[in-house]
Design a protein around this motif. Structure first.
Motif, short mmCIF file in Angstrom:
data_model
loop_
_atom_site.label_atom_id
_atom_site.label_comp_id
_atom_site.label_asym_id
_atom_site.label_seq_id
_atom_site.Cartn_x
_atom_site.Cartn_y
_atom_site.Cartn_z
N GLU A 1 1.04 -1.33 -0.30
CA GLU A 1 0.01 0.17 -0.12
C GLU A 1 0.82 1.04 0.29
N ASN A 2 2.23 1.21 0.85
CA ASN A 2 2.55 2.60 1.07
C ASN A 2 4.00 2.14 0.58
N GLY A 3 4.03 1.24 -0.55
CA GLY A 3 5.73 0.81 -1.34
C GLY A 3 5.72 -0.27 -1.77
N LEU A 4 6.96 -1.04 -1.92
CA LEU A 4 6.74 -2.01 -2.22
C LEU A 4 8.63 -2.73 -1.63
N VAL A 5 8.22 -4.05 -1.59
CA VAL A 5 9.21 -4.83 -1.16
C VAL A 5 10.14 -5.40 -2.62
N TYR A 6 11.38 -5.54 -2.81
CA TYR A 6 12.11 -6.05 -4.09
C TYR A 6 13.25 -6.70 -3.29
N ASN A 7 12.86 -8.44 -3.34
CA ASN A 7 13.68 -8.75 -2.55
C ASN A 7 14.14 -8.73 -1.14
N ASP A 8 15.61 -7.82 -1.10
CA ASP A 8 15.55 -7.64 0.07
C ASP A 8 15.99 -6.38 0.17
N ILE A 9 15.32 -5.19 -0.39
CA ILE A 9 14.65 -3.41 -0.36
C ILE A 9 13.29 -3.44 0.11
N ASN A 10 13.43 -2.18 0.85
CA ASN A 10 12.37 -2.18 1.25
C ASN A 10 12.41 -0.39 0.50
N ALA A 11 10.99 0.36 -0.18
CA ALA A 11 11.37 1.18 -1.57
C ALA A 11 9.62 2.10 -1.53
N SER A 12 10.05 2.89 -1.54
CA SER A 12 8.86 3.79 -1.79
C SER A 12 8.34 3.80 -2.86
N LYS A 13 9.44 3.78 -4.45
CA LYS A 13 9.23 3.74 -5.89
C LYS A 13 10.18 3.03 -6.61
N ILE A 14 9.82 3.36 -7.13
CA ILE A 14 10.88 2.24 -8.92
C ILE A 14 10.98 3.11 -9.37
N THR B 1 13.13 5.74 -29.33
CA THR B 1 12.33 6.99 -29.43
C THR B 1 11.37 6.95 -30.03
N VAL B 2 10.61 8.16 -29.33
CA VAL B 2 8.99 7.87 -29.14
C VAL B 2 8.43 8.42 -30.31
N SER B 3 7.09 8.71 -30.73
CA SER B 3 5.75 8.75 -31.54
C SER B 3 6.07 10.50 -31.82
N GLY B 4 6.34 11.53 -32.02
CA GLY B 4 6.79 12.77 -31.71
C GLY B 4 7.80 13.42 -30.78
N ARG B 5 8.57 12.65 -30.69
CA ARG B 5 9.73 12.79 -30.15
C ARG B 5 10.04 14.02 -29.31
N ARG B 6 8.63 12.65 -28.06
CA ARG B 6 9.13 13.84 -26.47
C ARG B 6 9.22 12.55 -25.98
N PRO B 7 10.14 12.68 -24.75
CA PRO B 7 10.23 11.48 -23.73
C PRO B 7 9.40 10.92 -23.22
N LEU B 8 9.12 10.03 -22.28
CA LEU B 8 8.10 9.31 -21.68
C LEU B 8 8.55 9.35 -19.61
N VAL B 9 7.39 10.25 -19.76
CA VAL B 9 8.02 10.24 -18.03
C VAL B 9 6.86 10.25 -17.77
N GLY B 10 6.30 9.51 -16.18
CA GLY B 10 6.03 9.91 -15.43
C GLY B 10 5.17 8.58 -14.37
N VAL B 11 4.46 8.42 -14.01
CA VAL B 11 3.81 6.98 -13.06
C VAL B 11 2.69 6.40 -13.91
N HIS B 12 2.98 5.41 -13.21
CA HIS B 12 2.29 3.97 -13.95
C HIS B 12 0.48 4.35 -13.43
N PRO B 13 -0.42 4.72 -14.57
CA PRO B 13 -2.04 5.53 -13.41
C PRO B 13 -2.14 3.57 -13.23
N ASP B 14 -2.29 2.73 -12.60
CA ASP B 14 -2.59 1.84 -11.61
C ASP B 14 -1.64 1.83 -10.63
N TYR B 15 -0.32 1.56 -10.36
CA TYR B 15 -0.16 1.76 -9.48
C TYR B 15 1.27 3.09 -9.59
N HIS B 16 1.52 3.27 -8.69
CA HIS B 16 1.30 4.35 -7.76
C HIS B 16 3.69 4.46 -7.61
#
Length: 357
Positions: A174-187, A288-303
């Motif tokens: 709910e408030n973050g994630l666990v990856y193996n031995d690491i607790n983190a707020s975001k990836i 590369t991306v259509s429109g030549r602009r980067p892809l930046v942001g938070v996943h719409p379903d997984y904050h």
């Protein structure tokens, strides 16, 4: 181990975001497996003008105002030299090409960068029948030295793990994630073309363009500027020059090819007429991306899952700016520029979800 962020991938994007975290005293650990090499083999040139069409690079002035102090700070931090400033000399192909140059000078966003005086000098070994145009405020970041030095720095600080990141081992909470031995707020995923294998973000329209470069030794070629025609010739010192680059949309391998070598040689020999030997050939996949602009942001379903990707061919200019925007978005709830936010492709995720249900 508890950290604020996990960063996956340490090319220009991951490095720029790591610097944002460091400046804000945020803790992080990086995963890097050397599967993506675009930052390591990039030409690293920053140029505020698209010379093929004589148009300004997107947000060039604003990006350079952030990028150049950013790289200067890293030079001091790591005690390295990576920023080489130089003039770009555009080889004119015709009188019409010259006229287009002068028309572009009148555009407010281009006036600071295009010299009003043509360079009518001749340079030994360079084929140019219609003179040159000078582009100012340009240079090159040695991306290979930058990334390798930064990785070594993080390794000394025990902040990087040279291993493959396994998406299946992410345990979202709910408030973050666990990856193996690491607790983190975001990836934050900064994987370049590796994003195509990322099950959380592979719905986004990232394309791969293979780019190849040659390094040549040309003892009779003596220039201290970047030569730009159908390709670029970039002096490295000691009569070594970087020559590039190809844009191949069909070859999906990251290995140097005979076809790429042949294309570069054919174009090079329309620009220079002095003897040279090829000492190296490198290749990498540009995200590369259509429109030549980067892809930046938070996943719409997984904050907890975040993306910083798609920097394209101008990564050295774009990376510091978009990394700062992403950090401000995550930590201070500032809105992302609509042009870079992945929310512009939400319909593609909806389409993917429908296809799997």
């Amino acid at each position: 181990m508890k950290v604020d962020y996990i960063i996956v991938g340490l090319g220009l994007a991951g490095l720029a975001f790591a610097e944002q975290l460091t400046a804000a005293n945020k803790s992080f650990v990086v995963f890097e497996d050397d599967s993506q090499t675009s930052s390591l083999v990039a030409g690293g040139v920053y140029n505020p003008v698209i010379l093929k069409r004589y148009t300004p690079v997107w947000n060039a002035k604003e990006q350079l105002e952030i990028a150049l102090p950013f790289y200067e700070k890293i030079e001091k931090k790591l005690n390295i030299s990576i920023d080489e400033k130089f003039t770009i000399k555009k080889v004119f192909k015709s009188i019409e090409d010259q006229n287009n140059w002068f028309a572009a000078i009148d555009k407010p966003k281009l006036t600071p960068y295009l010299d009003t005086q043509l360079d009518t000098n001749s340079y030994t070994g360079i084929l140019a029948n219609f003179s040159f145009g000078n582009v100012k405020e340009a240079g090159r970041i040695d991306t290979k030295k930058l990334v390798e030095s930064y990785r070594n720095f993080l390794n000394e600080q025990q902040l990087i793990r040279f291993e493959k990141f396994n998406y299946n081992d992410i345990n979202l909470q709910e408030n973050g994630l666990v990856y193996n031995d690491i607790n983190a707020s975001k990836i934050v995923f900064c994987e370049g073309f590796g994003m195509k294998l990322n099950p959380f973000f592979n719905y986004l329209p990232l394309n791969e363009v293979k780019g190849e470069l040659l390094t040549i030794h040309a003892p009779l070629l003596n220039i201290n500027f970047l030569l730009k025609s159908s390709l670029f010739v970039l002096p490295l010192g000691n009569h070594l020059f970087k020559v590039g680059a190809t844009f191949n949309w069909t070859d999906k391998t990251a290995a140097p090819s005979n076809e790429g070598k042949k294309e570069l040689i054919e174009k090079l020999e329309t620009i220079i007429d002095v003897p040279y030997t090829i000492v190296d050939q490198t290749a990498g996949m540009r995200p590369t991306v259509s429109g030549r602009r980067p892809l930046v942001g938070v996943h719409p379903d997984y904050h907890q899952l975040v993306l910083l990707n798609g920097l394209g061919t101008r990564g050295v200019m774009i990376a510091p700016t978009v990394a700062e925007e992403l950090f401000q978005h995550l930590e201070n709830n500032k809105d992302l520029d609509d042009e870079i936010a992945i929310s512009r492709f939400k319909h593609l995720l909806d389409k993917k979800d429908k296809a799997t249900t």
